[in-house]
Design an enzyme around this catalytic site. Structure first.
Site, PDB file in Angstrom:
ATOM      1  N   CYS A  53      -4.199   9.107 -58.622  1.00 44.09           N
ATOM      2  CA  CYS A  53      -2.814   9.059 -59.089  1.00 44.09           C
ATOM      3  C   CYS A  53      -2.646   7.961 -60.129  1.00 44.09           C
ATOM      4  O   CYS A  53      -1.980   8.149 -61.159  1.00 44.09           O
ATOM      5  CB  CYS A  53      -1.865   8.804 -57.916  1.00 44.09           C
ATOM      6  SG  CYS A  53      -1.913  10.043 -56.608  1.00 44.09           S
ATOM      7  N   ASP A 456      -5.709 -32.093 -62.704  1.00 42.05           N
ATOM      8  CA  ASP A 456      -4.853 -33.058 -63.367  1.00 42.05           C
ATOM      9  C   ASP A 456      -4.497 -34.154 -62.364  1.00 42.05           C
ATOM     10  O   ASP A 456      -4.646 -33.972 -61.151  1.00 42.05           O
ATOM     11  CB  ASP A 456      -3.595 -32.343 -63.874  1.00 42.05           C
ATOM     12  CG  ASP A 456      -2.588 -33.299 -64.477  1.00 42.05           C
ATOM     13  OD1 ASP A 456      -2.994 -34.120 -65.302  1.00 42.05           O
ATOM     14  OD2 ASP A 456      -1.411 -33.219 -64.090  1.00 42.05           O
TER      15      ASP A 456
END
Length: 763
Positions: A53, A456
């Site tokens: 599908c 960071d």
């Protein structure tokens, strides 16, 4: 089915076939502008249920000239279409997109976030399973009597009773497969339900023929048992998808239907949440949820922000503070100014991330979808060749048909169809339970491949809430000037300066923020700069183990602001766990080297880079990639966004700047850094289970198909074998749910989360 959210009425234009489609105006209004002449429309397609599908719909839509890209989400049964506003100087009619979907045999309507029809479908599936199970048990009892050597008359009677039980069962319980197969065939395509419908129909037909001709054997038991186990597999798949989507539905319910809007003249009007525009004032009473992201203008209260940070403790807020959609106002009335529309709120972003996580097209998912596309015709061809081969060998039509039916049954593609999506849905749900959202399935796959984690510092390894520690040593006028500049930035150090100042005069002039450096204001008095020492004064200055920001005027230092920050919960334990997972870790920071070095020692990281620009962070990620490493970048600021994009895979906290959240592949909601190793561990386990499921599905066919072709498997044996393979694949995927503990619950209980304890092997 309604084509819009509850409580909203939308007119439907009736096309020539008499069926409703959204109007072009509705599709334009509900589409989202992406910039560059592109828009996105989300349509609900309830009939989608397998890889074939997906391939059919995406292929049909991508073939249209106005479609830039299209992606089908199997879990939500939604298709997201990105299309061009104009093609060849002609305005696009988005209704043609809906017609294209309809032409492939799929009903479609406008998609509303949080919409569900799954409960009704689940009830129908459960009833079908119950009917098939009851019929299977009774036919099996009758079959035992036949196998025990019943006389011919008794055997025929039991066969006829079995046929009378099996026929209505196939009609009622098998309608899911028949309807899907017929819809595919009448539109000139095939899907996974075609061989299933053909198998149970031929098996019943042969059994009925045997009963009519007084044959010794009939396989009504195999037919109904096959249907029973197929329905169990489909129900389990539907339940797991529904469980993953229930979190999205719960989030949708957190958003109120509307809010009280305060007009310019002070009048009040209750307005639907979708009609609230940025800049409008809203009155929020105690006990109400915040409808859209906003900023408090008047009032003070306590908020339940658990959907944002996972913390159950109320958070005090006051005038000037930002509030997020979906958070609960607990104690006092507030007047807020909307800063974003409902579709752009944090709650909508979270729901969008979860939707994307379910619809991700990872490499394994693409392989499974591609296999499903060719699987059905291959099964039909194999069964036909088996029939022709046995007709050539012994000329026995009856035996050749039995072999062909056994081949059809034993190759039913349920195990292959469940191999990837069942694991992906469980993994996405598991991550969400632990406060981690993933944008798509390919991100999970890439996360499982990493060997290096770069983090960071401010806002990532730390909570990003620094406190000014030397405010008493700075002249009030200097502090006030710095606060006047800091108000223009969301950087944690700037916010700390602003919070520490009693007054913040308006600084007039040309003001701009330079990512990774600081804020610059060109005024009549000169050029003010607030940021790193190198940016403000042009020299490195004295080394210090504390974070600092310098205020300068024309390069002359006016004040040095020093800060301290605290680590995120479980930061040190998370770094240790990353090492146990075999990953190398490092820090990429724009802060000064002494500050970064001090933090690296605290958390046990040996490798770090300091005083990096945004470009420098990108270069470090690129350098690691050139060395053959797969990098996970974890960051939160605007200056981290380029590195988040450049890394192999990326992650950001929910407190990150909007740009950082958009650039990241993963977003974690809770304060603890333990979300990072937990997500890596879950992704690795999911990858192993997917590979195992592929091996199980392929191995089953390699063993079972030759047995069926050689004529050693009756339809009953084939049904049992096929059902067993599907159950094994689902059971193997469910191991992922038991493999990882709930980080949020364990953290609140005060114990080290499972992701931070020794990790076992899921393979």
């Amino acid at each position: 089915m309604s084509c819009c959210a509850p409580g909203t009425e939308m007119a439907l234009e009736i096309d020539r076939a008499g069926q409703g489609l959204p109007t072009s105006e509705e599709l334009w209004l509900t589409s989202r502008s992406l910039g560059g002449g592109l828009r996105q429309t989300d349509l609900s397609v309830p009939g989608v249920h397998c890889g074939a599908c997906i391939a059919t719909l995406e292929g049909a839509l991508k073939a249209r000239p106005e479609v830039e890209r299209a992606r089908v989400n199997l879990s939500s049964r939604r298709v997201a279409i990105v299309w061009k506003e104009e093609v060849d100087d002609a305005r696009t009619d988005p209704r043609e997109l809906a017609r294209t979907i309809r032409a492939r045999g799929y009903e479609t309507h406008l998609f509303a976030p949080g919409e569900e029809d799954g409960d009704q479908t689940l009830k129908q599936l459960v009833r079908a399973v119950a009917v098939a199970g009851f019929a299977s048990a009774n036919i099996m009892l009758l079959s035992v009597s036949v196998w025990s050597g019943a006389e011919a008359a008794t055997r025929d009677l039991f066969h006829w009773i079995s046929a009378l039980i099996a026929a209505p069962t196939l009609i009622y319980s098998g309608r899911f497969f028949y309807a899907s197969a017929w819809n595919a065939l009448k539109h000139g395509r095939t899907n996974m339900d075609v061989p299933i419908a053909l198998a149970i129909t031929l098996s019943f037909s042969i059994s009925l023929y045997e009963t009519i001709t007084h044959g010794t054997h009939a396989w009504f038991d195999g037919t109904v048992m096959l249907l029973f186990f197929l329905l169990i597999g489909r129900t389990l798949d539907h339940m797991m998808r529904g469980r993953a989507r229930s979190a999205i539905s719960s989030l949708a319910r957190l958003s109120p239907r509307g809010a009280m809007v305060i007009d310019a003249d002070g009048g009040r009007e209750y307005r639907p949440v979708d009609e609230i525009k940025p800049g409008e004032k809203l009155a929020i009473s105690a006990g109400e949820r915040i409808p859209v992201d906003g900023r408090i203008l008047i009032g003070a209260s306590d908020l339940d922000r658990s959907i944002v940070n996972g913390e159950s403790a109320p958070a005090p807020v006051k005038a000037g503070d930002s509030v997020e959609a979906g958070t609960l106002n607990l104690t006092g009335p507030l007047t807020i100014e909307a800063t974003a529309a409902a579709r752009d709120s944090l709650l909508a972003e979270i729901m969008g991330l979860m939707e994307a996580a379910e619809g991700g097209r990872a490499r394994y998912r693409r392989i499974a979808d591609r296999a499903a596309q060719y699987y059905s015709p291959a099964v039909h061809l194999l069964a036909l060749l088996s029939f022709i081969g046995w007709m050539f060998v012994n000329g026995d039509f009856h035996h050749a048909m039995l072999v062909a039916v056994a081949v059809l049954i034993i190759t039913c593609p349920c195990a292959l169809g469940l191999a990837v999506p069942v694991v992906q849905v469980i993994a996405a749900g598991r991550l969400f339970q632990n406060g981690v959202m993933v944008k798509d399935g390919s991100a999970m796959e890439r996360l499982a491949e990493i060997d290096t984690v770069l983090l960071d510092k401010t806002g990532t390894l730390t909570v990003g809430e620094p406190r000014l520690v030397n405010g008493g040593d700075i002249q009030p006028s200097v502090l006030a000037t710095a606060a006047g500049l800091a108000v223009h930035s969301r950087h944690p150090l700037a916010m700390a300066i602003h919070d520490a100042a009693t007054v913040a005069p308006v600084v007039s002039g040309e003001i701009r923020e330079i990512p990774g450096a600081g804020i610059e204001a060109r005024t009549e008095a000169g050029i003010y700069r607030l940021g790193s020492r190198a940016f403000a004064c042009g020299d490195a200055g004295e080394a210090s183990g504390q974070s600092e920001a310098i205020l300068s005027l024309d390069g002359r230092e006016l004040g040095c602001f020093r800060f301290e920050d605290r680590l995120r919960p479980f930061a040190r334990e998370s770094i240790d766990e990353l090492g146990r997972l075999g990953l190398s870790t490092g820090i990429l920071s724009g802060d000064r080297e002494p500050v970064v070095a001090a933090l690296a020692r605290r958390v046990g990281i040996d490798s770090f880079k300091a005083e990096l620009t945004p470009r420098g962070k990108v270069d470090e990620c690129a350098l690691a990639a050139e060395g053959g490493h797969h990098v996970l970048m974890v960051g939160d600021g605007i200056n981290d966004a380029p590195a988040l994009r450049a890394a192999h895979v990326s992650m950001a906290p929910a407190t990150a700047a909007d740009v950082g959240r958009q650039a990241a592949d993963f977003v974690f909601l809770h304060q603890g850094l333990n979300a990072v190793p937990m997500a890596i561990d879950t992704s690795r386990r999911a990858g192993r289970l997917i590979r195992q499921n592929f091996a199980l599905a392929i191995g089953y066919n390699v063993i079972a198909v030759p047995i069926a072709i050689l004529g050693y498997a009756t339809p009953l044996i084939a049904a049992v074998a096929m059902s067993t393979s599907s159950v094994i694949v689902v059971a193997n995927a469910l191991r992922l749910r038991a493999a990882t503990g709930n980080v949020a619950e364990e953290a609140r209980d005060g114990q080290a989360p499972a992701a931070l304890r020794p990790v076992g092997n899921a393979s």
